[in-house]
Design a protein around this motif. Sequence first.
Motif, PDB file in Angstrom:
ATOM      1  N   GLY A  36      31.018 -53.223  12.064  1.00 44.31           N
ATOM      2  CA  GLY A  36      29.977 -52.234  11.959  1.00 44.31           C
ATOM      3  C   GLY A  36      30.044 -52.128  10.303  1.00 44.31           C
ATOM      4  N   SER A  37      31.063 -51.981   9.881  1.00 42.35           N
ATOM      5  CA  SER A  37      31.042 -51.868   8.234  1.00 42.35           C
ATOM      6  C   SER A  37      30.567 -53.188   7.605  1.00 42.35           C
ATOM      7  CB  SER A  37      32.831 -51.752   7.990  1.00 42.35           C
ATOM      8  OG  SER A  37      33.142 -50.652   8.424  1.00 42.35           O
ATOM      9  N   ALA A  38      30.878 -54.306   7.947  1.00 44.26           N
ATOM     10  CA  ALA A  38      30.210 -55.447   7.554  1.00 44.26           C
ATOM     11  C   ALA A  38      28.871 -55.492   7.843  1.00 44.26           C
ATOM     12  CB  ALA A  38      31.000 -56.910   8.305  1.00 44.26           C
ATOM     13  N   PHE A  39      28.324 -55.190   8.910  1.00 46.33           N
ATOM     14  CA  PHE A  39      26.929 -55.199   9.002  1.00 46.33           C
ATOM     15  C   PHE A  39      26.179 -53.977   8.133  1.00 46.33           C
ATOM     16  CE2 PHE A  39      23.059 -53.430  11.100  1.00 46.33           C
ATOM     17  CZ  PHE A  39      22.349 -54.271  11.038  1.00 46.33           C
ATOM     18  N   THR A  40      26.709 -52.871   7.844  1.00 46.41           N
ATOM     19  CA  THR A  40      26.279 -51.923   7.048  1.00 46.41           C
ATOM     20  C   THR A  40      26.190 -52.215   5.528  1.00 46.41           C
ATOM     21  OG1 THR A  40      26.987 -50.347   8.464  1.00 46.41           O
ATOM     22  CG2 THR A  40      26.335 -49.675   6.563  1.00 46.41           C
ATOM     23  N   ALA A  41      27.225 -53.024   5.358  1.00 45.33           N
ATOM     24  CA  ALA A  41      27.391 -53.582   3.751  1.00 45.33           C
ATOM     25  C   ALA A  41      26.525 -54.492   3.496  1.00 45.33           C
ATOM     26  CB  ALA A  41      28.742 -54.180   3.784  1.00 45.33           C
ATOM     27  N   TRP A  42      26.237 -55.555   4.497  1.00 47.22           N
ATOM     28  CA  TRP A  42      25.173 -56.525   4.124  1.00 47.22           C
ATOM     29  C   TRP A  42      23.879 -56.091   4.200  1.00 47.22           C
ATOM     30  CZ3 TRP A  42      21.067 -57.534   7.990  1.00 47.22           C
ATOM     31  CH2 TRP A  42      20.306 -58.755   7.641  1.00 47.22           C
ATOM     32  N   PHE A  43      23.502 -54.796   5.119  1.00 47.07           N
ATOM     33  CA  PHE A  43      22.328 -54.076   5.198  1.00 47.07           C
ATOM     34  C   PHE A  43      21.894 -53.503   3.904  1.00 47.07           C
ATOM     35  CE2 PHE A  43      19.621 -50.801   6.082  1.00 47.07           C
ATOM     36  CZ  PHE A  43      18.287 -51.345   6.982  1.00 47.07           C
ATOM     37  N   LEU A  44      22.850 -52.848   3.381  1.00 46.17           N
ATOM     38  CA  LEU A  44      22.732 -51.993   1.967  1.00 46.17           C
ATOM     39  C   LEU A  44      22.828 -52.994   0.942  1.00 46.17           C
ATOM     40  CD1 LEU A  44      25.138 -48.988   2.599  1.00 46.17           C
ATOM     41  CD2 LEU A  44      22.502 -49.147   2.929  1.00 46.17           C
ATOM     42  N   LEU A  45      23.511 -54.184   0.924  1.00 45.95           N
ATOM     43  CA  LEU A  45      23.516 -55.006  -0.543  1.00 45.95           C
ATOM     44  C   LEU A  45      22.222 -56.068  -0.209  1.00 45.95           C
ATOM     45  CD1 LEU A  45      27.336 -55.462  -0.708  1.00 45.95           C
ATOM     46  CD2 LEU A  45      25.909 -53.874  -1.978  1.00 45.95           C
ATOM     47  N   ARG A  46      21.663 -56.168   0.795  1.00 48.10           N
ATOM     48  CA  ARG A  46      20.600 -57.107   0.624  1.00 48.10           C
ATOM     49  C   ARG A  46      19.569 -56.735  -0.197  1.00 48.10           C
ATOM     50  NH1 ARG A  46      16.301 -56.860   4.944  1.00 48.10           N
ATOM     51  NH2 ARG A  46      16.596 -54.742   5.648  1.00 48.10           N
TER      52      ARG A  46
END
Length: 53
Positions: A36-46
């Motif tokens: 979940g943290s990895a997905f959230t980071a990807w979503f915010l940083l994209r």
Amino acid sequence: MKHHPATAWLTEAAGAAQQQGAGNLLRVILIVMVLGSAFTAWFLLRGYKRKDD
């Protein structure tokens, strides 16, 4: 009555936790937190990759 696929793994995880202790349940929780943290980071940083020309 059909069970929702998302709830099937929860009941299976709860059953496994009762049989084998809390170790497996905590392992599942940690894996879900990391993913979940990895997905959230990807979503915010994209959004930072986009150029505003």
